[in-house]
Design an enzyme around this catalytic site. Structure first.
Site, PDB file in Angstrom:
ATOM      1  N   THR A  27      -4.545   1.921 -33.050  1.00 62.14           N
ATOM      2  CA  THR A  27      -3.588   3.024 -33.149  1.00 62.14           C
ATOM      3  C   THR A  27      -4.144   4.262 -32.453  1.00 62.14           C
ATOM      4  OG1 THR A  27      -2.497   2.219 -35.121  1.00 62.14           O
ATOM      5  CG2 THR A  27      -2.539   4.600 -34.835  1.00 62.14           C
ATOM      6  N   TYR A 179      -1.181  -2.347 -45.523  1.00 65.53           N
ATOM      7  CA  TYR A 179       0.186  -1.930 -45.208  1.00 65.53           C
ATOM      8  C   TYR A 179       1.194  -2.864 -45.896  1.00 65.53           C
ATOM      9  CZ  TYR A 179      -2.376   1.087 -42.090  1.00 65.53           C
ATOM     10  OH  TYR A 179      -3.263   2.027 -41.609  1.00 65.53           O
ATOM     11  N   ARG A 226      -1.860 -11.100 -38.822  1.00 64.60           N
ATOM     12  CA  ARG A 226      -3.164 -10.545 -39.196  1.00 64.60           C
ATOM     13  C   ARG A 226      -3.191 -10.368 -40.709  1.00 64.60           C
ATOM     14  NH1 ARG A 226      -6.640  -5.368 -36.700  1.00 64.60           N
ATOM     15  NH2 ARG A 226      -8.497  -6.670 -36.581  1.00 64.60           N
ATOM     16  N   GLY A 316     -12.526  -4.165 -30.743  1.00 72.04           N
ATOM     17  CA  GLY A 316     -11.720  -2.956 -30.919  1.00 72.04           C
ATOM     18  C   GLY A 316     -12.330  -1.746 -30.260  1.00 72.04           C
TER      19      GLY A 316
HETATM   20  C1  LIG Z   1      -8.984   4.091 -33.987  1.00 72.61           C
HETATM   21  C2  LIG Z   1      -8.661   2.766 -34.612  1.00 72.61           C
HETATM   22  C3  LIG Z   1      -7.340   2.376 -34.699  1.00 72.61           C
HETATM   23  C4  LIG Z   1      -6.989   1.144 -35.272  1.00 72.61           C
HETATM   24  N1  LIG Z   1      -5.683   0.753 -35.295  1.00 72.61           N
HETATM   25  C5  LIG Z   1      -5.346  -0.469 -35.765  1.00 72.61           C
HETATM   26  C6  LIG Z   1      -4.001  -0.926 -35.707  1.00 72.61           C
HETATM   27  O1  LIG Z   1      -3.088  -0.261 -35.176  1.00 72.61           O
HETATM   28  N2  LIG Z   1      -3.729  -2.146 -36.220  1.00 72.61           N
HETATM   29  C7  LIG Z   1      -4.703  -2.943 -36.790  1.00 72.61           C
HETATM   30  O2  LIG Z   1      -4.411  -4.041 -37.249  1.00 72.61           O
HETATM   31  N3  LIG Z   1      -5.991  -2.536 -36.820  1.00 72.61           N
HETATM   32  C8  LIG Z   1      -6.328  -1.335 -36.305  1.00 72.61           C
HETATM   33  N4  LIG Z   1      -7.657  -0.957 -36.279  1.00 72.61           N
HETATM   34  C9  LIG Z   1      -8.709  -1.940 -36.652  1.00 72.61           C
HETATM   35  C10 LIG Z   1      -9.188  -2.662 -35.375  1.00 72.61           C
HETATM   36  O3  LIG Z   1      -8.186  -3.526 -34.883  1.00 72.61           O
HETATM   37  C11 LIG Z   1     -10.483  -3.509 -35.634  1.00 72.61           C
HETATM   38  O4  LIG Z   1     -10.224  -4.435 -36.663  1.00 72.61           O
HETATM   39  C12 LIG Z   1     -11.680  -2.655 -36.016  1.00 72.61           C
HETATM   40  O5  LIG Z   1     -11.810  -1.555 -35.135  1.00 72.61           O
HETATM   41  C13 LIG Z   1     -12.969  -3.473 -36.033  1.00 72.61           C
HETATM   42  O6  LIG Z   1     -13.272  -3.970 -34.750  1.00 72.61           O
HETATM   43  P1  LIG Z   1     -14.417  -3.279 -33.814  1.00 72.61           P
HETATM   44  O7  LIG Z   1     -15.659  -3.189 -34.643  1.00 72.61           O
HETATM   45  O8  LIG Z   1     -14.551  -4.183 -32.634  1.00 72.61           O
HETATM   46  O9  LIG Z   1     -13.895  -1.918 -33.465  1.00 72.61           O
HETATM   47  C14 LIG Z   1      -8.007   0.290 -35.761  1.00 72.61           C
HETATM   48  C15 LIG Z   1      -9.341   0.704 -35.665  1.00 72.61           C
HETATM   49  C16 LIG Z   1      -9.676   1.912 -35.104  1.00 72.61           C
HETATM   50  C17 LIG Z   1     -11.124   2.301 -34.988  1.00 72.61           C
END
Ligand SMILES: Cc1cc2nc3c(=O)[nH]c(=O)nc-3n(C[C@H](O)[C@H](O)[C@H](O)COP(=O)(O)O)c2cc1C
Length: 347
Positions: A27, A179, A226, A316
């Site tokens: 997001t 959610y 998810r 992410g």
């Molecule tokens: C800024 C930000 C926004 C995120 N937005 C979403 C989202 O819109 N939908 C979702 O399912 N997860 C969202 N997440 C979770 C990420 O998809 C992911 O699971 C999380 O960042 C862990 O992965 P990483 O360690 O590779 O970043 C968000 C995470 C971050 C940091």
């Protein structure tokens, strides 16, 4: 060392991915005030088209789904057209992209859509302030009626059809991170005593109705989900939740989804209520294509695939810091570390 990440992966008869790395949904709150994707968002996603599959930032299915400022929607013609610009650019650059469909349930706020109340399974309010609009506090939700549940299923379905019209390769239903869909699956947020609460089968009913309706509309090959069995965000954990997922996951096995994706921030965590690690718990009960996520580097993710903990790796935050993440990893170039200040600009 990470060569297994760069093999193509056949998801199903309709979709083959050029590599095993997915861009996790992120997001960014950068849509315009009509919640339409902008040209800047087109460029942002197109730059990341070398990814096996991009999952878009969470995108609201209707106005009362909104809990954060400037999150994109998929319920107006202008939004569909805005997303069409994104999917065209990603496809032209050789990539594939799914749209993540979102309703925030009790994490929504009437400030964004001007309605009378927010909807959730039960009148169970979250404590505290909204995460990106700090001056607002969460509201007491109105429990959804059965008619409203039926309408929500229709609205998820319409949103999925709109996503296909906008050129997406498929949709990921956001059933994670506390959610709306996830709120049905946890005892903290679901205290209903009708056929949508009180037992694992009842608590899984709405999520499965959405899954089945979306599959009927756009096909199982293009439908993904998810989930967060470990309540860790926007929701409190309860030892009884485990049984809900022990029911849900075998049911999902029967659906032949494109994939199932863990909703996690840190996969090194252990959750007492699940009896350990969330990914290992899901792998035990779900036998089809599984996407792991949460604090991985290409090296640790590649190793987890080698150990058969999951099949595909979602990344992410590193994608926020590195638009060229895939080529950097392929060439063994060090990636730029992520920091929260990077959220202020879409790069
Ligand atoms: C800024 C930000 C926004 C995120 N937005 C979403 C989202 O819109 N939908 C979702 O399912 N997860 C969202 N997440 C979770 C990420 O998809 C992911 O699971 C999380 O960042 C862990 O992965 P990483 O360690 O590779 O970043 C968000 C995470 C971050 C940091």
């Amino acid at each position: 060392m990470t060569t297994n990440l760069f093999q193509p992966f056949r998801l199903n008869d309709s979709l083959e991915l050029q590599n095993r790395i997915l861009m996790a949904p992120l997001t960014r709150c950068m849509a315009d005030d009509d919640l339409v994707p902008t040209q800047q968002m087109v460029d942002y996603y197109a730059k990341r088209a070398e990814t096996g599959l991009i999952i878009s930032e969470a995108t609201i299915i209707r106005p009362d789904a909104q809990g954060y400022p400037n999150t994109p929607g998929i319920f107006t013609q202008a939004q569909i057209q805005g997303w069409r610009n994104v999917t065209d650019a990603v496809h032209q650059a050789g990539g594939k992209i799914f749209l993540q469909l979102w309703h925030t349930g009790r994490v929504a706020h009437t400030y964004f859509f001007g309605g009378e109340h927010v909807l959730a399974p039960s009148a169970r309010q979250l404590e505290g302030n909204l995460s990106r609009t700090r001056e607002l506090t969460y509201q007491m939700p109105k429990p959804v009626s059965k008619d409203e549940i039926a309408q929500l299923v229709l609205d998820y379905t319409k949103a999925a059809e709109n996503a296909i019209e906008a050129g997406f390769d498929g949709v990921e239903l956001h059933g994670a991170n506390g959610y709306l869909i996830d709120q049905f699956l946890h005892h903290d947020s679901n205290v209903r005593d009708d056929e949508y609460g009180g037992s694992p089968e009842n608590m899984a009913r709405f999520p499965l109705q959405v899954v089945d309706a979306v599959i009927a509309a756009i096909g199982q090959d293009r439908t993904a989900l998810r989930v967060s069995p470990a309540a860790y965000f926007n929701i409190a954990s309860d030892p009884r939740d485990k049984a809900v997922f022990e029911y849900l996951l075998p049911e999902l096995n029967k659906r032949n989804l494109a994939y199932l994706h863990l909703g996690l921030f840190d996969d090194s965590m252990s959750f007492d209520d699940l009896g350990g690690n969330a990914t290992d718990f899901v792998r035990k009960h779900y036998t089809k294509t599984l996407v792991g996520v949460g604090g991985y580097s290409a090296e640790t993710g590649s190793d987890a695939i080698t150990k058969d903990r999951f099949d595909l790796l979602a990344i992410g935050r590193p994608f926020i810091a590195n638009p060229d993440y895939i080529s950097k990893v392929k060439q063994g170039i060090e990636v730029t570390p992520y920091s929260e200040e990077m959220l202020a600009t879409l790069n």
